[in-house]
Design a protein around this motif. Structure first.
Motif, mmCIF file in Angstrom:
data_model
loop_
_atom_site.group_PDB
_atom_site.id
_atom_site.type_symbol
_atom_site.label_atom_id
_atom_site.label_comp_id
_atom_site.label_asym_id
_atom_site.label_seq_id
_atom_site.Cartn_x
_atom_site.Cartn_y
_atom_site.Cartn_z
ATOM 1 N N GLY A 447 0.810 -1.208 0.000
ATOM 2 C CA GLY A 447 0.000 0.000 0.000
ATOM 3 C C GLY A 447 0.846 1.262 0.000
ATOM 4 O O GLY A 447 2.061 1.223 0.240
ATOM 5 N N ALA A 448 0.201 2.382 -0.245
ATOM 6 C CA ALA A 448 0.907 3.662 -0.291
ATOM 7 C C ALA A 448 1.544 3.992 1.044
ATOM 8 O O ALA A 448 2.642 4.564 1.099
ATOM 9 N N ASP A 449 0.882 3.625 2.159
ATOM 10 C CA ASP A 449 1.448 3.928 3.476
ATOM 11 C C ASP A 449 2.715 3.122 3.716
ATOM 12 O O ASP A 449 3.665 3.596 4.334
ATOM 13 N N CYS A 450 2.759 1.889 3.199
ATOM 14 C CA CYS A 450 3.960 1.066 3.329
ATOM 15 C C CYS A 450 5.113 1.679 2.547
ATOM 16 O O CYS A 450 6.232 1.785 3.060
ATOM 17 N N ILE A 451 4.838 2.099 1.332
ATOM 18 C CA ILE A 451 5.883 2.710 0.510
ATOM 19 C C ILE A 451 6.414 3.967 1.176
ATOM 20 O O ILE A 451 7.631 4.195 1.247
ATOM 21 N N SER A 452 5.516 4.790 1.709
ATOM 22 C CA SER A 452 5.923 6.018 2.378
ATOM 23 C C SER A 452 6.804 5.724 3.586
ATOM 24 O O SER A 452 7.841 6.363 3.793
ATOM 25 N N ALA A 453 6.410 4.705 4.384
ATOM 26 C CA ALA A 453 7.195 4.347 5.572
ATOM 27 C C ALA A 453 8.576 3.825 5.184
ATOM 28 O O ALA A 453 9.583 4.157 5.818
ATOM 29 N N VAL A 454 8.647 3.023 4.125
ATOM 30 C CA VAL A 454 9.919 2.481 3.669
ATOM 31 C C VAL A 454 10.851 3.597 3.216
ATOM 32 O O VAL A 454 12.038 3.643 3.591
ATOM 33 N N LEU A 455 10.342 4.512 2.408
ATOM 34 C CA LEU A 455 11.178 5.588 1.893
ATOM 35 C C LEU A 455 11.658 6.498 3.016
ATOM 36 O O LEU A 455 12.811 6.948 3.016
ATOM 37 N N ARG A 456 10.796 6.774 3.999
ATOM 38 C CA ARG A 456 11.214 7.593 5.141
ATOM 39 C C ARG A 456 12.301 6.883 5.937
ATOM 40 O O ARG A 456 13.254 7.501 6.409
ATOM 41 N N THR A 457 12.152 5.567 6.089
ATOM 42 C CA THR A 457 13.149 4.790 6.830
ATOM 43 C C THR A 457 14.503 4.830 6.143
ATOM 44 O O THR A 457 15.544 5.029 6.783
ATOM 45 N N GLU A 458 14.500 4.636 4.832
ATOM 46 C CA GLU A 458 15.767 4.643 4.099
ATOM 47 C C GLU A 458 16.417 6.017 4.125
ATOM 48 O O GLU A 458 17.641 6.138 4.216
ATOM 49 N N ARG A 459 15.588 7.080 4.076
ATOM 50 C CA ARG A 459 16.151 8.437 4.161
ATOM 51 C C ARG A 459 16.760 8.701 5.527
ATOM 52 O O ARG A 459 17.678 9.509 5.668
ATOM 53 N N ALA A 460 16.243 8.022 6.539
ATOM 54 C CA ALA A 460 16.782 8.183 7.895
ATOM 55 C C ALA A 460 18.089 7.423 8.089
ATOM 56 O O ALA A 460 18.696 7.503 9.156
ATOM 57 N N GLY A 461 18.509 6.689 7.064
ATOM 58 C CA GLY A 461 19.774 5.958 7.158
ATOM 59 C C GLY A 461 19.653 4.551 7.684
ATOM 60 O O GLY A 461 20.645 3.934 8.069
ATOM 61 N N ILE A 462 18.437 4.006 7.695
ATOM 62 C CA ILE A 462 18.209 2.645 8.181
ATOM 63 C C ILE A 462 17.850 1.778 6.989
ATOM 64 O O ILE A 462 16.860 2.033 6.303
ATOM 65 N N SER A 463 18.653 0.769 6.725
ATOM 66 C CA SER A 463 18.394 -0.086 5.573
ATOM 67 C C SER A 463 17.464 -1.221 5.967
ATOM 68 O O SER A 463 17.643 -1.856 7.006
ATOM 69 N N LEU A 464 16.475 -1.453 5.124
ATOM 70 C CA LEU A 464 15.565 -2.575 5.326
ATOM 71 C C LEU A 464 16.149 -3.818 4.668
ATOM 72 O O LEU A 464 16.835 -3.743 3.650
ATOM 73 N N LYS A 465 15.862 -4.967 5.260
ATOM 74 C CA LYS A 465 16.326 -6.240 4.729
ATOM 75 C C LYS A 465 15.187 -6.925 3.977
ATOM 76 O O LYS A 465 14.006 -6.665 4.235
ATOM 77 N N ALA A 466 15.532 -7.796 3.056
ATOM 78 C CA ALA A 466 14.534 -8.530 2.297
ATOM 79 C C ALA A 466 15.050 -9.929 1.991
ATOM 80 O O ALA A 466 16.257 -10.167 1.944
ATOM 81 N N THR A 467 14.111 -10.866 1.780
ATOM 82 C CA THR A 467 14.509 -12.244 1.504
ATOM 83 C C THR A 467 14.907 -12.426 0.047
ATOM 84 O O THR A 467 15.547 -13.407 -0.293
ATOM 85 N N ARG A 468 14.511 -11.533 -0.828
ATOM 86 C CA ARG A 468 14.912 -11.605 -2.226
ATOM 87 C C ARG A 468 16.091 -10.656 -2.451
ATOM 88 O O ARG A 468 16.223 -9.637 -1.779
ATOM 89 N N ALA A 469 16.913 -10.972 -3.436
ATOM 90 C CA ALA A 469 18.086 -10.143 -3.731
ATOM 91 C C ALA A 469 17.641 -8.911 -4.511
ATOM 92 O O ALA A 469 17.597 -8.904 -5.740
ATOM 93 N N THR A 470 17.275 -7.860 -3.795
ATOM 94 C CA THR A 470 16.773 -6.647 -4.421
ATOM 95 C C THR A 470 17.744 -5.503 -4.195
ATOM 96 O O THR A 470 18.257 -5.325 -3.084
ATOM 97 N N PRO A 471 18.003 -4.700 -5.230
ATOM 98 C CA PRO A 471 18.870 -3.530 -5.042
ATOM 99 C C PRO A 471 18.226 -2.518 -4.102
ATOM 100 O O PRO A 471 17.013 -2.553 -3.842
#
Length: 484
Positions: A447-471
């Motif tokens: 959802g849009a709220d998930c995308i917004s939260a992810v982008l804010r997190t990455e801008r804060a310098g916190i990298s999210l992990k994923a089970t697939r090899a994604t750039p």
């Protein structure tokens, strides 16, 4: 004579004595107890396998059963199992012992990824329990009302799985929740990995073991003086078959357990018996003193139970040993605060999120350590002059489940930038680590709220992990959008 007999039953002493003997090892490990050329400081002579007189972790009847009996006495369980694969092993075994493949279960959404992996392995049908939310950048307790209502809506649920305490120390009302579960004949599994120390002193919440949970998993190494990977699985009540637990441990636990780890777990339990009361009393005094030292902070915030309990239901209880330091107005974010503490004060903290920091303490900390952290926070607080951090990124609201986890993991997938992923279905897990709580699971719509939260997190310098090899900046989604 009694003292001498007790020393003989100490696994570490037995290993040392055996290492000094003239027995020649025609067995594993390959270093043959003579690996000094590899690493001179390692206790090679004590590293053995299941040889005569040293018991078998998968069928403990001797010295290893003595360790488990010690744990049962300390925590009050009906049966305790020693683990050397960490709490992850215990959680997988507990879930797989309590339910059958395909069963519906209730899972707190803030559970560790190992719970989701158990659901994946068994093809379970999860319905999620949402922790309370408040004006804080982390999840609150799961309330008894939430569990009761979920069991009413999902009467066929075969187990309830919670995390208490959370990474931030939030504790749920396990006694009340256990009562609700047991009235329906449903076992309660509690991930208490961060709470092995609970119940040992005044001012700390009680352990889930004594609150009536059926299966409780604890990491000795997280909050007690024990090496990494040492853990316990406690069994209580009659809703889960102990033989099933043993069978699942046969599956998930290594068949070559480290005797060094087991000996140190034994030493930890003996230490609690010998010095626990005195050490915990001193620990409680240090925590109270640290709280007083932090009272003058203006921009940094030490979250304490009194404040967290103001929003009704948000925090049933709090582990005071978790020092959650919020970044208020004029303070830099958690990653920046962690960097300052590391580089300028040589203090390494446990976890940094966008606008808070977690420092973990234990009964082994000393006054000097608490004083050093308090002084550092006071100096940083006085010098805060950077702009207010951006809005806090918190995990998004519960996404829509489109496909079961196992089915989604087996489907074809592709990679898209987060900005173009709205409405697509996740092909993998996405989480921040620590604490390892999924924001998305396979089969959930983005959802849009998930995308917004992810982008804010990455801008804060916190990298999210994923089970697939994604750039960086991208996510794995299912190709078959028509099914979504």
């Amino acid at each position: 004579m009694e003292k001498q007999a007790d020393a003989k039953r100490d696994l570490w002493t037995m290993l040392e004595e055996y290492g000094r003997s003239d027995y020649y090892p025609m067995h594993m490990p390959g270093h043959k107890r003579r690996g000094d050329a590899v690493c001179g400081g390692f206790p090679w002579s004590c590293d053995i396998t299941e040889i005569d007189g040293f018991d078998d972790l998968h069928d403990p009847r001797g010295i290893l059963r003595e360790i488990e009996l010690r744990a049962e006495s300390l925590w009050g369980s009906e049966r305790s199992r020693l683990l050397v694969n960490g709490s992850t092993c215990g959680i997988l075994a507990a879930v797989c012992a309590a339910v059958r493949p395909g069963d519906p279960v209730l899972i707190a959404r803030n559970c560790h990824k190992s719970v989701y992996h158990a659901a994946e392995l068994l093809g379970l049908q999860p319905a999620y329990l949402l922790p309370e939310r408040g004006p804080f950048p982390f999840c609150g307790s799961v309330t008894p009302d939430t569990v009761g209502e979920a069991l009413r809506l999902h009467p066929k649920a075969r187990a309830v799985i919670l995390t208490s305490p959370t990474y931030e120390g939030i504790v749920s009302d396990i006694a009340s929740i256990a009562g609700i579960c047991h009235r329906r004949g449903v076992p309660l599994i509690v991930d208490e990995a961060h709470g092995a120390h609970l119940g040992f002193a005044e001012g700390f919440p009680e352990s889930a073991v004594r609150c009536g949970a059926d299966l409780v998993v604890q990491s000795l190494h997280k909050t007690l003086p024990a090496p990494t990977q040492t853990a316990l699985l406690h069994l209580c009540g009659g809703l889960v078959d102990p033989e099933q637990v043993s069978h699942q441990l046969d599956i998930f636990e290594t068949s070559s357990p480290s005797y060094l780890l087991m000996a140190m777990a034994d030493a930890c339990l003996r230490f609690l018996e010998r010095e626990g009361a005195e050490r915990f009393a001193a620990y409680s005094r240090r925590l109270r003193r640290f709280e007083e030292q932090c009272a003058p902070l203006r921009r940094l915030i030490l979250f304490r139970k009194a404040a967290l309990r103001v929003p009704e239901g948000f925090c049933w209880d709090l582990d005071p040993g978790k020092l959650v330091i919020g970044c208020g107005k004029g303070a830099s974010g958690g990653p920046s605060l962690a960097r300052i503490l590391r580089e300028h004060y040589h203090i390494e903290t446990e976890m940094a999120q966008a606008d808070f920091l977690l420092a973990m303490t234990s009964l082994m900390d000393e006054d000097a350590g608490f004083d050093r952290l308090a002084q550092a926070l006071f100096e940083i607080d006085c010098g805060c002059s950077v702009p207010e951090p951006p809005p806090r990124p918190v995990p998004p609201a519960l996404p829509e489940a489109v496909l079961p986890i196992r089915e989604a993991l087996g489907a074809e997938w592709e990679i898209l930038p987060w900005e173009r992923s709205a409405g697509r279905v996740s092909a993998g897990y996405v989480w921040a680590y620590p604490p390892g709580i999924p924001w998305l699971t396979p089969g959930e719509r983005i959802g849009a709220d998930c995308i917004s939260a992810v982008l804010r997190t990455e801008r804060a310098g916190i990298s999210l992990k994923a089970t697939r090899a994604t750039p960086f900046g991208s996510v794995a989604v299912l190709r078959d959008t028509g099914r979504a």
